[in-house]
Design a protein around this motif. Structure first.
Motif, PDB file in Angstrom:
ATOM      1  N   GLU B 186       0.817  -1.216   0.000  1.00 17.43           N
ATOM      2  CA  GLU B 186       0.000   0.000   0.000  1.00 17.43           C
ATOM      3  C   GLU B 186       0.848   1.262   0.000  1.00 17.43           C
ATOM      4  O   GLU B 186       0.418   2.293  -0.504  1.00 17.43           O
ATOM      5  CB  GLU B 186      -0.953  -0.016   1.202  1.00 17.43           C
ATOM      6  CG  GLU B 186      -1.985  -1.122   1.089  1.00 17.43           C
ATOM      7  CD  GLU B 186      -3.121  -0.979   2.093  1.00 17.43           C
ATOM      8  OE1 GLU B 186      -2.910  -0.305   3.116  1.00 17.43           O
ATOM      9  OE2 GLU B 186      -4.189  -1.536   1.845  1.00 17.43           O
ATOM     10  N   LEU B 187       2.074   1.159   0.552  1.00 15.71           N
ATOM     11  CA  LEU B 187       2.976   2.307   0.508  1.00 15.71           C
ATOM     12  C   LEU B 187       3.290   2.678  -0.932  1.00 15.71           C
ATOM     13  O   LEU B 187       3.289   3.849  -1.311  1.00 15.71           O
ATOM     14  CB  LEU B 187       4.290   1.953   1.205  1.00 15.71           C
ATOM     15  CG  LEU B 187       4.412   2.320   2.666  1.00 15.71           C
ATOM     16  CD1 LEU B 187       5.756   1.863   3.178  1.00 15.71           C
ATOM     17  CD2 LEU B 187       4.271   3.814   2.819  1.00 15.71           C
ATOM     18  N   LYS B 189       1.474   1.958  -3.512  1.00 12.92           N
ATOM     19  CA  LYS B 189       0.266   2.491  -4.145  1.00 12.92           C
ATOM     20  C   LYS B 189       0.043   3.949  -3.744  1.00 12.92           C
ATOM     21  O   LYS B 189      -0.306   4.787  -4.582  1.00 12.92           O
ATOM     22  CB  LYS B 189      -0.947   1.654  -3.728  1.00 12.92           C
ATOM     23  CG  LYS B 189      -0.954   0.261  -4.328  1.00 12.92           C
ATOM     24  CD  LYS B 189      -2.203  -0.491  -3.910  1.00 12.92           C
ATOM     25  CE  LYS B 189      -2.286  -1.825  -4.613  1.00 12.92           C
ATOM     26  NZ  LYS B 189      -3.414  -2.615  -4.099  1.00 12.92           N
ATOM     27  N   ALA B 190       0.244   4.225  -2.465  1.00 19.59           N
ATOM     28  CA  ALA B 190       0.056   5.599  -1.997  1.00 19.59           C
ATOM     29  C   ALA B 190       0.995   6.537  -2.746  1.00 19.59           C
ATOM     30  O   ALA B 190       0.602   7.632  -3.159  1.00 19.59           O
ATOM     31  CB  ALA B 190       0.301   5.684  -0.499  1.00 19.59           C
ATOM     32  N   ALA B 191       2.230   6.094  -2.937  1.00 16.35           N
ATOM     33  CA  ALA B 191       3.202   6.939  -3.624  1.00 16.35           C
ATOM     34  C   ALA B 191       2.806   7.159  -5.081  1.00 16.35           C
ATOM     35  O   ALA B 191       3.022   8.230  -5.639  1.00 16.35           O
ATOM     36  CB  ALA B 191       4.592   6.321  -3.537  1.00 16.35           C
ATOM     37  N   ARG B 192       2.195   6.137  -5.667  1.00 17.11           N
ATOM     38  CA  ARG B 192       1.763   6.318  -7.059  1.00 17.11           C
ATOM     39  C   ARG B 192       0.618   7.314  -7.140  1.00 17.11           C
ATOM     40  O   ARG B 192       0.574   8.149  -8.043  1.00 17.11           O
ATOM     41  CB  ARG B 192       1.336   4.980  -7.665  1.00 17.11           C
ATOM     42  CG  ARG B 192       2.526   4.091  -7.967  1.00 17.11           C
ATOM     43  CD  ARG B 192       2.224   3.138  -9.078  1.00 17.11           C
ATOM     44  NE  ARG B 192       1.900   3.816 -10.312  1.00 17.11           N
ATOM     45  CZ  ARG B 192       1.247   3.229 -11.310  1.00 17.11           C
ATOM     46  NH1 ARG B 192       0.877   1.978 -11.217  1.00 17.11           N
ATOM     47  NH2 ARG B 192       0.977   3.900 -12.405  1.00 17.11           N
ATOM     48  N   VAL B 193      -0.326   7.205  -6.205  1.00 16.88           N
ATOM     49  CA  VAL B 193      -1.411   8.185  -6.181  1.00 16.88           C
ATOM     50  C   VAL B 193      -0.836   9.580  -5.962  1.00 16.88           C
ATOM     51  O   VAL B 193      -1.325  10.564  -6.502  1.00 16.88           O
ATOM     52  CB  VAL B 193      -2.437   7.830  -5.083  1.00 16.88           C
ATOM     53  CG1 VAL B 193      -3.464   8.945  -4.935  1.00 16.88           C
ATOM     54  CG2 VAL B 193      -3.131   6.522  -5.418  1.00 16.88           C
ATOM     55  N   ASP B 194       0.240   9.653  -5.192  1.00 12.45           N
ATOM     56  CA  ASP B 194       0.892  10.938  -4.942  1.00 12.45           C
ATOM     57  C   ASP B 194       1.749  11.390  -6.122  1.00 12.45           C
ATOM     58  O   ASP B 194       2.474  12.379  -6.016  1.00 12.45           O
ATOM     59  CB  ASP B 194       1.763  10.859  -3.675  1.00 12.45           C
ATOM     60  CG  ASP B 194       0.978  11.249  -2.438  1.00 12.45           C
ATOM     61  OD1 ASP B 194      -0.050  11.928  -2.591  1.00 12.45           O
ATOM     62  OD2 ASP B 194       1.387  10.889  -1.326  1.00 12.45           O
TER      63      ASP B 194
END
Ligand SMILES: Nc1ncnc2c1ncn2[C@@H]1O[C@H](COP(=O)(O)OP(=O)(O)OP(=O)(O)O)[C@@H](O)[C@H]1O
Ligand SMILES: [Mg+2]
Lengths: 359, 296
Positions: B186-187, B189-194
């Motif tokens: 999820e880290l 994924k979060a970075a990709r959303v960011d």
């Protein structure tokens, strides 16, 4: 009504396993949609597809009337909150909040302004210079929400954001998310296992099973008029009772063993006769009484009761099938008593036993 | 309910139980077994040849001399050169440093890509890579000689560095892949959303969380490449022989008398680098191994 999200014939396969099958979903602007369903039904997968974190097999995704099917996650105008918080451990809270903005080359003073606003809304100002390891679970989840908030997006995606928190915190943050929604008024897609969360937060609930949305409707609608046996059994706690029977008399009554119930007032029109039907009754819509009313009651024997605080869940035998009834604690009957169950047919559901659909 | 948070009652007495006597006895014997050769080496390297000939290898030196160490480092002869191990030391440094750096950079990016940026066939790629590590080196020696010759880098430092980099790839990639896959997805994924890209996530999110595994890789590679003998002797020429090959040539030189004290000193000098690496980073090493290397 403007569309915020449109999912058209979405298909997603992992290798040979088809996880999402021709899924369609229309979400209005500012709507709060909750995705609810058993584990492994594809809720997270759908959310990841919306976020652009999974390449879909077929179909289209539109956000804000733009086809974003193949757009990068950061270009879709979405913010996402994860179950495990997913905060960058080596950065401070401020660093976590500003990471995405720096990547998007937002000017410094604008970043500061947005962080200040998010910190104010979520009340995390004193935490801004701490590392995630020095935060409690609730604080971490606030920061994670903040990270979506500073992006200034129209759509929030939540994947079970509260399921790692204890019951009390969960209730607190649930209210806070609701407040956030009414303040910001942006679209929210929220995945959860928790019925209470679903019923309290949602404008509409999507019940999913096996990669298919079974019913998408307002919470009351789903609660009162579940489209099929699965939805009926999934929503409501304690769960709905199911009694086997047959619709007879040209749809005017339902026969349950020796007893017969009058179907006048059934919510769903007059059903047609069918030999294999299932009557669904919620425990809170039944009452126990000691006299029979032909056409409105069924005889039952009290087996045991489970006290639940203010109420008690009483289990009875009806025609060889178990039925639970919710009664006030002080009104619970004695074990072994012969009683009659009064049925409010306007709140009941009848399902076809073969198609499992509500009739 | 009983309070179980604190131990109650008297602490059990356990110093001289049979268990402990056996345990420490075995530990003691093992330590002696491993330390004795080291002791003999150090003692011998500090004696002059006259004293060594008197016989008792366990006796400490009557007269301590550091001349064998000086000779081993700067004067011992191999073939025509008489500048001791120093030449080999610098060769080894020039071989080890670039090999270690390049192989770790490439393998860490490999592992990161294999976990987070799966592409069609990435699993097959990984399987082949791991399979490669099971082929015995001897089978590949000759083909590699030919390849290096065709590339025009046979017998050069560059050629050897390339060989070390390639041979380090399977195990290092496995190491990094396992570590990165133990980090929460999820880290990423979060970075990709960011809005972070391949390199942004690698440098800003993954690297800062991966120091332990980099230390493990560093130690594995430094000791492995420093201690290498086979590739050094096969793929290089005498002027650029690594320290291990030089050591062998000094110890096994057939002319003149065997200078045991010089040989001992030379051996310890050669082993010094891996030893220092272990002592400096042993704790980090264990932590890194525990952090990710064991997970499939
Ligand atoms: N990377 C993957 N490769 C293969 N199958 C996957 C992968 N990710 C998920 N699946 C499968 O897809 C299905 C849906 O998974 P998903 O994570 O969307 O479920 P979910 O509804 O979010 O469940 P939960 O409530 O447990 O989070 C599951 O059967 C799962 O095994
Ligand atoms: Mg999930």
């Amino acid at each position: 009504m403007t569309h915020s999200i449109q999912v058209k014939d979405l298909k997603l396969d992992f290798g040979s396993v088809s996880v999402l099958k021709n899924l369609n979903l229309d979400v209005a602007e500012g709507e709060f949609i909750v995705l609810l369903g058993p584990s492994g039904c594809g809720k997270s997968t759908l959310l990841n597809c919306l976020a652009g974190l999974l390449d879909i097999t077929d179909g289209e995704i539109w956000i804000k009337n733009k086809n974003v099917t193949w757009a990068e996650p950061s270009d879709r105008g979405i913010g996402m909150v994860f179950q495990s918080y997913a905060l960058y451990p080596q950065m401070t809270v401020r660093g976590n909040l500003s990471f995405g903005l720096k990547n998007a080359k937002v000017p410094k003073d604008e970043i500061d302004r947005r962080i200040a606003r998010a910190a104010e809304i979520l009340q995390i100002q004193p935490l801004l210079d701490r590392k995630p390891a020095a935060l409690s679970g609730g604080q971490r989840q606030r920061v994670a929400i903040g990270r979506a908030l500073v992006r200034d997006v129209d759509v929030f995606l939540f994947d079970e954001p509260l399921s790692n928190l204890d019951a009390k915190l969960r209730a607190e943050l649930r209210v806070e998310i609701k407040r956030l929604h009414s303040r910001l008024n942006n679209t929210m897609i929220y995945v959860t296992h928790d019925q209470i969360e679903a019923l309290t937060l949602a404008d509409r609930i999507a019940i999913m099973r096996g990669g298919i949305i079974q019913q998408l409707a307002a919470p009351q609608e789903i609660y009162n008029r579940p489209v099929n046996l699965f939805v009926a059994g999934f929503i409501g706690s304690p769960a709905m009772n199911f009694i086997k029977g047959a619709v007879v008399d040209n749809g005017r009554s339902i026969k349950l063993g020796e007893a017969k119930l009058d179907l006048a007032g059934y919510d769903g029109g007059q059903p047609t006769d069918r030999p294999q039907a299932i009557l669904g009754l919620r425990p809170e819509h039944l009452t126990i009484q000691d006299h029979a009313e032909p056409g409105h009651t069924i005889p039952a024997v009290v087996e045991l009761d489970e006290p639940m605080g203010a109420d008690s869940l009483v289990w009875l035998m009806v025609q060889g099938q178990q039925v639970s009834v919710r009664v006030p604690f002080e009104k619970r009957p004695t074990k072994g008593a012969q009683v009659h169950l009064k049925v409010d047919i306007s709140k009941a559901s009848i399902f076809d036993a073969t198609t499992e659909l509500r009739v | 309910m009983a309070d179980l948070s604190n131990p109650r009652g008297t602490r059990p007495k356990s110093r001289f139980t049979l268990n402990n006597i056996v345990l420490y006895g075995i530990l003691g014997l093992m330590s002696i077994y491993y330390l004795l050769p080291l002791y003999v080496m150090v003692m011998t390297s500090l004696k002059d040849m006259a004293e060594i000939r008197m016989g008792n290898i366990f006796a400490p030196p009557v007269e301590v001399t550091f001349h064998p160490w000086v000779k081993a480092w700067a004067e011992a002869c191999t073939g025509l050169n008489c500048d001791g191990l120093s030449r080999g030391f610098w060769n080894s440094v020039m071989i080890t440093v670039p090999s270690v750096i390049i192989s770790i950079i490439v393998a860490s990016v490999n592992g990161y890509a294999l976990v987070n940026w799966k592409f069609k066939g990435s699993e097959v790629f990984f399987t082949i890579l791991i399979f490669g590590s099971f082929i015995p080196y001897q089978i590949m020696l000759y083909p590699i000689v030919i390849i290096l010759r065709e590339l025009g880098i046979y017998g050069t430092l560059g050629g050897l560095i390339m060989v070390h980099t390639i041979f380090g790839m399977p195990i290092l990639t496995l190491l990094f892949r396992n570590y990165f896959s133990s980090l929460p997805e999820e880290l990423f994924k979060a970075a990709r959303v960011d809005g972070a890209g391949f390199w942004g996530i690698y440098f800003q999110i993954m690297l800062p969380m991966s120091m332990p595994i980099f230390v493990v890789a560093l130690i594995l590679q430094i000791t492995g490449i420093w201690n290498d003998f086979l590739f050094g002797v096969v793929f290089t020429k005498p002027e650029i022989y690594p320290m291990t090959v030089q050591l062998n040539n000094i110890v096994n030189s057939v002319q003149g008398v065997k200078e045991y004290n010089v040989n001992m000193a030379a051996t310890m000098l050669t082993g010094l680098v891996p030893l220092i690496v272990y002592f400096v980073s042993g704790k980090l090493f264990v932590r890194g191994i525990a952090a990710g290397a064991v997970k499939g």
